[in-house]
Design an enzyme around this catalytic site. Structure first.
Site, short mmCIF file in Angstrom:
data_model
loop_
_atom_site.label_atom_id
_atom_site.label_comp_id
_atom_site.label_asym_id
_atom_site.label_seq_id
_atom_site.Cartn_x
_atom_site.Cartn_y
_atom_site.Cartn_z
N GLU A 224 10.32 15.99 15.11
CA GLU A 224 10.59 15.98 13.68
C GLU A 224 9.71 17.04 13.00
O GLU A 224 8.49 16.95 13.07
CB GLU A 224 10.26 14.59 13.13
CG GLU A 224 10.71 14.36 11.72
CD GLU A 224 10.31 12.98 11.20
OE1 GLU A 224 9.17 12.55 11.44
OE2 GLU A 224 11.15 12.32 10.55
N LYS B 262 0.85 -1.19 0.00
CA LYS B 262 0.00 0.00 0.00
C LYS B 262 0.89 1.24 0.00
O LYS B 262 1.61 1.48 0.96
CB LYS B 262 -0.88 0.03 1.25
CG LYS B 262 -1.86 1.20 1.23
CD LYS B 262 -2.57 1.40 2.55
CE LYS B 262 -1.98 2.52 3.36
NZ LYS B 262 -2.00 3.84 2.70
N CYS C 284 13.49 11.46 6.14
CA CYS C 284 13.58 10.90 7.49
C CYS C 284 14.96 11.13 8.10
O CYS C 284 15.10 11.30 9.30
CB CYS C 284 13.27 9.41 7.46
SG CYS C 284 14.29 8.52 6.28
N GLY D 216 3.56 4.32 13.53
CA GLY D 216 4.36 3.13 13.86
C GLY D 216 3.92 2.49 15.16
O GLY D 216 3.80 1.26 15.27
N GLU E 1 10.34 1.43 10.04
CA GLU E 1 11.30 2.49 9.71
C GLU E 1 10.59 3.81 10.00
O GLU E 1 9.73 4.24 9.23
CB GLU E 1 11.67 2.44 8.22
CG GLU E 1 12.49 1.24 7.81
CD GLU E 1 13.91 1.28 8.32
OE1 GLU E 1 14.37 2.35 8.77
OE2 GLU E 1 14.55 0.23 8.30
P1 NAD Z 1 2.44 8.29 7.94
O1 NAD Z 1 2.80 7.53 9.14
O2 NAD Z 1 1.40 9.32 8.02
O3 NAD Z 1 1.97 7.32 6.76
C1 NAD Z 1 2.79 6.29 6.25
C2 NAD Z 1 1.91 5.20 5.69
O4 NAD Z 1 1.17 4.61 6.74
C3 NAD Z 1 0.89 5.68 4.65
O5 NAD Z 1 0.79 4.72 3.64
C4 NAD Z 1 -0.39 5.75 5.48
O6 NAD Z 1 -1.56 5.60 4.71
C5 NAD Z 1 -0.20 4.57 6.41
N1 NAD Z 1 -0.97 4.62 7.65
C6 NAD Z 1 -1.44 5.71 8.32
N2 NAD Z 1 -2.11 5.34 9.44
C7 NAD Z 1 -2.07 3.98 9.48
C8 NAD Z 1 -2.56 3.00 10.40
N3 NAD Z 1 -3.23 3.34 11.49
N4 NAD Z 1 -2.32 1.71 10.15
C9 NAD Z 1 -1.61 1.33 9.05
N5 NAD Z 1 -1.12 2.21 8.15
C10 NAD Z 1 -1.34 3.52 8.36
O7 NAD Z 1 3.82 8.88 7.39
P2 NAD Z 1 4.03 9.86 6.19
O8 NAD Z 1 3.56 11.20 6.66
O9 NAD Z 1 3.48 9.28 4.93
O10 NAD Z 1 5.61 9.84 6.04
C11 NAD Z 1 6.45 10.68 6.74
C12 NAD Z 1 7.12 9.93 7.88
O11 NAD Z 1 7.82 8.81 7.38
C13 NAD Z 1 8.15 10.77 8.59
O12 NAD Z 1 8.01 10.63 9.97
C14 NAD Z 1 9.47 10.17 8.13
O13 NAD Z 1 10.53 10.36 9.03
C15 NAD Z 1 9.11 8.73 7.98
N6 NAD Z 1 10.05 8.06 7.08
C16 NAD Z 1 10.97 7.20 7.62
C17 NAD Z 1 11.91 6.59 6.78
C18 NAD Z 1 12.97 5.66 7.34
O14 NAD Z 1 13.67 5.03 6.55
N7 NAD Z 1 13.12 5.54 8.64
C19 NAD Z 1 11.88 6.83 5.41
C20 NAD Z 1 10.91 7.70 4.90
C21 NAD Z 1 10.00 8.30 5.75
#
Ligand code: NAD
Length: 503
Positions: free
Chosen positions: A395, A185, A294, A243, A260
């Protein structure tokens, strides 16, 4: 700040891919996808729901339990994964365009992403048959003992919007190489390149049900992916709040979970650093994709002896950064991903004022933006920050540098580690002994010495502390998708007569 209005046409698919078929959601609903540079709607894609996920998981389950894929020789699986690398290379320009349409990042950055992605499929394709198991020295005479690695099963893969296809490929490539079947997804706001890679995988010819794609919101589609009992492993990249929810949701069925999460990555500049290089890389560490990275080195710790000179140099370079349309070759930095995200970054400007920090540059929307409807935010420099402030702890995920002025190595390390995160860290010094001491003391999954933000597929990536669980990339990235089985065989064929053998 001249804009270059791009052709927003999207002729790609707008459906999900379940059990080898392109389908609209049972929900009958759709979602608008917006170009962040202008705020215009590009197209609508189908919006999945829990029932779609159930079907996708069933398909992946069947393909794993009854299909040929997990038993296909690893070399053969690897060859197919490598063909995906070829496909990415052949379609590089189109994929880069789609990524920039979705994210608003410069098309040049998207091209680099596509090159990385091809490399990721190639690496894991080639690694697929290199893990042949291990012989264990058994302590029991006349026995043999060995370890084999088997695919973990059905993997649910949830990716974020900042590097849509890059983050997805870190998951798809090792999972397929290991023999898992997948339900993936993308973020609901950036689905284009994940749809396209699925189409390319279909052309490559993976067996039916091995690859499934669902689209839709995290709260519905994402949650079902984490609670569904047919899923063996959830691999998630995204924010820390999500997460934690995923970890809890997956606990009822004790799924394996790989996370991650975010970072608040310190970049420490000592007084003896190569000044010009440290300034240059400090900018590279933050302003790619408008700081929505990130591993962004947004938290810069500068030794007090060079603080003023460093801030002045940053200020000069930052004030030259050209904002613009993703497809304008002059553009150095694009917009933020959405109105909602820009509002979050803006809130931190209010926090900066409350906490008594000083916004030296930026801190607001451009007065003359490249496009009126775009989600632009000025590159921002904030000084007078200390490690107790929210600015140094949370962040921000935008084009924002904060400066903390420290005295001496001990203080630099103590402040740098004073965070719940531990994704990456950097340090700049010409003193080799200090470089090694500080690198050893920093609690982060990646530490760069005299560099920042470089990564490659051969080296594992992941976080200490609350930045995550597990590792992607490198050999550990493949192992994440395997279970270890111990097979023990007794060759003696002699009874031991413990029970009921006494007359
Ligand atoms: P997000 O957590 O809002 O969403 C990420 C994904 O999770 C999306 O596909 C979203 O639809 C899904 N999601 C949201 N709520 C959910 C739930 N309750 N259950 C299951 N899935 C759910 O993150 P974002 O805003 O899309 O991305 C930004 C974040 O990602 C930042 O915090 C960034 O640091 C992190 N990030 C980390 C890495 C790494 O390698 N550590 C890499 C890229 C981004």
């Amino acid at each position: 700040m001249a804009g270059n209005v791009n052709n927003l046409s999207y002729n790609g698919k707008t459906k999900m891919y379940i059990d080898g078929k392109w389908v609209d959601s049972i929900s009958g609903r759709s979602r608008e996808i917006v170009y962040p540079c202008t705020g215009e709607v590009i197209t609508k894609v189908t919006e999945g729901n829990e029932e779609d996920v159930k079907l996708a998981v069933q398909a992946a389950r069947r393909a794993f339990d009854q299909g040929s894929w997990p038993k296909t020789p690893a070399a053969e699986r690897g060859r197919l994964v490598e063909k995906l690398a070829d496909k990415v290379e052949e379609n590089r320009e189109e994929l880069a365009r789609l990524e920039s349409l979705d994210t608003g990042k410069t098309v040049e950055e998207s091209r680099w992403d596509m090159d990385d992605i091809a490399g990721i499929f190639r690496y894991f394709g080639q690694l697929a048959d290199k893990e042949g198991g291990e012989i264990i020295e058994s302590p029991v005479p006349n026995t043999t003992s060995r370890l084999v690695r088997e695919p973990v099963g059905v993997a649910a893969q949830i990716s974020p919007w900042n590097y849509p296809l890059l983050q997805a490929s870190w998951k798809i490539a090792p999972a397929l190489a290991a023999g898992c079947t997948i339900v993936m997804k993308p973020s609901e706001i950036t689905p284009f390149t994940t749809i396209r890679i699925t189409e390319l995988a279909e052309e490559v010819g993976f067996p039916q049900g091995v690859i499934n794609l669902v689209l839709g919101a995290g709260a519905t589609v994402g949650t079902e992916m984490t609670v569904n009992p047919g899923v063996d492993l959830v691999s998630f990249t995204g924010g820390i709040v999500t997460g934690k929810k995923i970890l809890k949701a997956a606990s009822d069925t004790v799924k394996k979970v790989a996370l991650e999460l975010g970072g608040k990555n310190p970049n420490i500049v000592f007084g003896d650093a190569d000044f010009d290089t440290a300034v240059d890389f400090a900018l590279n560490g933050v302003f790619f994709h408008a700081g929505q990275i990130c591993s962004a080195g947004s938290r810069i710790l500068v030794e007090s002896s060079i603080h003023d000179k460093f801030v002045a140099a940053l200020k000069e370079r930052i004030s030259n950064i050209k904002l613009g349309d993703a497809f304008d070759p002059e553009t150095e930095m694009g917009p933020l991903i959405s109105e909602e995200h820009r509002a979050k970054v803006e809130k931190y400007m209010a926090v900066a004022k409350e906490e008594g920090a000083r916004i030296v540059l930026g801190g607001e929307r451009p007065r003359n933006p490249p496009h009126q409807g775009g989600y632009y935010f000025m590159p921002t420099l904030i000084t007078g920050v200390n490690n107790n402030m929210r600015l140094a702890k949370e962040e921000i995920f935008g084009p924002v540098i904060t400066i903390e002025s420290f005295d001496g190595e001990e203080e630099a390390v103590r402040w740098a580690n004073d965070t719940i995160y531990g994704l990456s860290a950097g340090l700049w010094t010409k003193d080799q002994d200090r470089a090694e001491r500080v690198a050893a003391a920093l609690r982060a999954g990646t530490v760069w010495i005299n560099d920042f933000n470089i990564y490659f597929v051969q080296a594992p990536w992941g976080g200490y502390k609350q930045s995550g669980l597990g590792r992607e990339l490198g050999k550990p990235g493949l192992e994440e998708y395997t279970e270890v089985k111990h097979i023990y065989q007794n060759h003696a064929n002699e009874p031991v007569n413990w029970f009921g053998a006494k007359k």
